[in-house]
Design a protein around this motif. Structure first.
Motif, PDB file in Angstrom:
ATOM      1  N   LEU A  31     -86.827  -9.583  67.131  1.00  0.00           N
ATOM      2  CA  LEU A  31     -88.076  -8.992  66.638  1.00  0.00           C
ATOM      3  C   LEU A  31     -87.990  -7.479  66.463  1.00  0.00           C
ATOM      4  CD1 LEU A  31     -90.728 -11.034  68.641  1.00  0.00           C
ATOM      5  CD2 LEU A  31     -89.736 -11.525  66.406  1.00  0.00           C
ATOM      6  N   VAL A  32     -86.956  -7.051  65.768  1.00  0.00           N
ATOM      7  CA  VAL A  32     -86.774  -5.628  65.493  1.00  0.00           C
ATOM      8  C   VAL A  32     -86.626  -5.425  63.979  1.00  0.00           C
ATOM      9  CG1 VAL A  32     -85.899  -4.809  67.710  1.00  0.00           C
ATOM     10  CG2 VAL A  32     -84.341  -5.941  66.156  1.00  0.00           C
ATOM     11  N   PRO A  33     -87.754  -5.389  63.265  1.00  0.00           N
ATOM     12  CA  PRO A  33     -87.703  -5.214  61.809  1.00  0.00           C
ATOM     13  C   PRO A  33     -86.945  -3.937  61.446  1.00  0.00           C
ATOM     14  CG  PRO A  33     -89.943  -5.625  62.547  1.00  0.00           C
ATOM     15  CD  PRO A  33     -89.105  -5.442  63.781  1.00  0.00           C
ATOM     16  N   GLY A  34     -86.182  -4.025  60.396  1.00  0.00           N
ATOM     17  CA  GLY A  34     -85.425  -2.869  59.948  1.00  0.00           C
ATOM     18  C   GLY A  34     -83.997  -2.832  60.455  1.00  0.00           C
ATOM     19  N   TRP A  35     -83.699  -3.599  61.476  1.00  0.00           N
ATOM     20  CA  TRP A  35     -82.320  -3.672  61.956  1.00  0.00           C
ATOM     21  C   TRP A  35     -81.571  -4.597  61.020  1.00  0.00           C
ATOM     22  CZ3 TRP A  35     -81.167  -3.780  67.840  1.00  0.00           C
ATOM     23  CH2 TRP A  35     -81.814  -2.713  68.462  1.00  0.00           C
ATOM     24  N   ARG A  36     -80.963  -4.054  60.052  1.00  0.00           N
ATOM     25  CA  ARG A  36     -80.293  -4.836  59.019  1.00  0.00           C
ATOM     26  C   ARG A  36     -78.899  -5.270  59.467  1.00  0.00           C
ATOM     27  NH1 ARG A  36     -84.705  -5.954  57.070  1.00  0.00           N
ATOM     28  NH2 ARG A  36     -85.773  -4.497  55.737  1.00  0.00           N
ATOM     29  N   LEU A  37     -78.859  -6.125  60.465  1.00  0.00           N
ATOM     30  CA  LEU A  37     -77.576  -6.637  60.926  1.00  0.00           C
ATOM     31  C   LEU A  37     -77.707  -8.135  61.118  1.00  0.00           C
ATOM     32  CD1 LEU A  37     -74.693  -6.016  61.810  1.00  0.00           C
ATOM     33  CD2 LEU A  37     -75.526  -5.870  64.136  1.00  0.00           C
TER      34      LEU A  37
END
Length: 130
Positions: A31-37
């Motif tokens: 649940l960490v939006p923006g962590w593009r991994l």
């Protein structure tokens, strides 16, 4: 009820080893939006269905268009994946399920709104508006 993918494939498709394309991402699982991994795993069947369908080539083209996460996140990912206890995922899943049930109940309590089914993997739902 959980069923092994091979069991479903055997019963539904008559194949013991189906092709599998599985993907996930830290942004969804933690649940960490923006962590593009994220990651993608391909497991082809004996007939190489995915390869013959051009899936391998498509995946290679997709990952070459600049879908790169920042270096700090790349360095932290192994530790995050190795050291997060299963209890975190179990508790998070239950929290999300409770939240989904609550949203559906609240939606259905509103005159003119109806949620036809509880979300099953998404963090949103589509209400019917009368």
């Amino acid at each position: 009820q959980f069923q092994w993918l091979a069991e479903i494939a055997l019963n539904s498709l008559g194949r013991e080893r189906p092709p599998v394309l599985s993907c996930s991402a830290l942004s969804k699982r933690f649940l960490v939006p923006g962590w593009r991994l994220g990651w993608l795993a391909l497991f082809d069947d004996a007939a190489e269905s995915l390869k013959r369908g051009g899936i391998h080539d498509g995946m290679k083209a997709l990952v070459q268009i600049g879908m790169t996460p920042n270096s700090l996140l790349q360095a932290a990912a192994p530790s995050i994946l190795e050291n997060t206890p299963q209890s975190y995922h179990s508790e998070l899943l239950e929290t999300i399920r409770k939240g989904a049930r609550y949203c559906v109940e609240r939606c259905n309590a509103c005159k003119g709104l109806q949620c036809l089914s509880e979300p099953k993997g998404a963090m949103y739902f589509m209400p019917r508006i009368d």
